[in-house]
Design an enzyme around this catalytic site. Sequence first.
Site, PDB file in Angstrom:
ATOM      1  N   HIS A 147      18.078  27.239 -41.672  1.00 47.22           N
ATOM      2  CA  HIS A 147      18.212  28.676 -41.443  1.00 47.22           C
ATOM      3  C   HIS A 147      17.066  29.185 -40.561  1.00 47.22           C
ATOM      4  O   HIS A 147      15.936  28.759 -40.711  1.00 47.22           O
ATOM      5  CB  HIS A 147      18.274  29.442 -42.775  1.00 47.22           C
ATOM      6  CG  HIS A 147      17.022  29.346 -43.634  1.00 47.22           C
ATOM      7  ND1 HIS A 147      16.625  28.191 -44.272  1.00 47.22           N
ATOM      8  CD2 HIS A 147      16.065  30.277 -43.925  1.00 47.22           C
ATOM      9  CE1 HIS A 147      15.493  28.401 -44.948  1.00 47.22           C
ATOM     10  NE2 HIS A 147      15.128  29.648 -44.758  1.00 47.22           N
ATOM     11  N   MET A 186      26.362  35.592 -43.073  1.00 46.56           N
ATOM     12  CA  MET A 186      26.976  35.698 -44.388  1.00 46.56           C
ATOM     13  C   MET A 186      26.613  37.014 -45.069  1.00 46.56           C
ATOM     14  O   MET A 186      27.376  37.978 -45.053  1.00 46.56           O
ATOM     15  CB  MET A 186      26.570  34.514 -45.277  1.00 46.56           C
ATOM     16  CG  MET A 186      27.246  34.509 -46.648  1.00 46.56           C
ATOM     17  SD  MET A 186      26.613  33.228 -47.783  1.00 46.56           S
ATOM     18  CE  MET A 186      27.325  31.770 -47.066  1.00 46.56           C
TER      19      MET A 186
END
Length: 201
Positions: free
Chosen positions: A122, A176
């Site tokens: 990430h 998300m």
Amino acid sequence: MKIIAVTDDKMETSQLLHTLLSIESSIDAAILREKSKTDSEVIALIQQLIESGFDSTKLIVHGRTNVASISGIKKVQLPGYDAPLALLKKQYPVISFGRSVHSLDEAETAYKVGADWVLYGHLFETSSKVGLPPRGTDELFQIIESLPIPVYAIGGIQPHHLPKLNQGGVAGIAVMSSIFGTDNPEIAATAYKDASHVTTS
């Protein structure tokens, strides 16, 4: 730059169906990452989406190649630890596969065994990866330079990050919680779409 929404496995089917339909015009793809739902529940979701007019070519199934095959979906996003990619490509020749990666080495390996794209992350601090240090963009840009396949980024990406990522050659971003964790996913998705066309001067 493509905008990919990644479902967060926190909505029941009817709410998820409504949310995906509401953001479809602002996204280029949606990864159905519904780990707690059964295969039959995910298949039913896909059928309902398509019957409601959602563009099936925008759908990507997370991890479950069998579900994608049964549903006629042509794209699967594989986690880094999943089944051997070369084997899956033999079994499902009409499906394209992406692999989630966390380093240049992993990305190069994924490409060598046949990944059609990679998803790196990430990048930034994110509520879904609490306590794990973000990887930033340096290695991401190395991967983009090293591989001839599309490289996507995920993890804590906000609209204001997009001009820099766009300039660095990122094929797209996956989001998300910043879409599915908000009170108004439609407005959030639109903000990403608007920012995706901007480049830094």
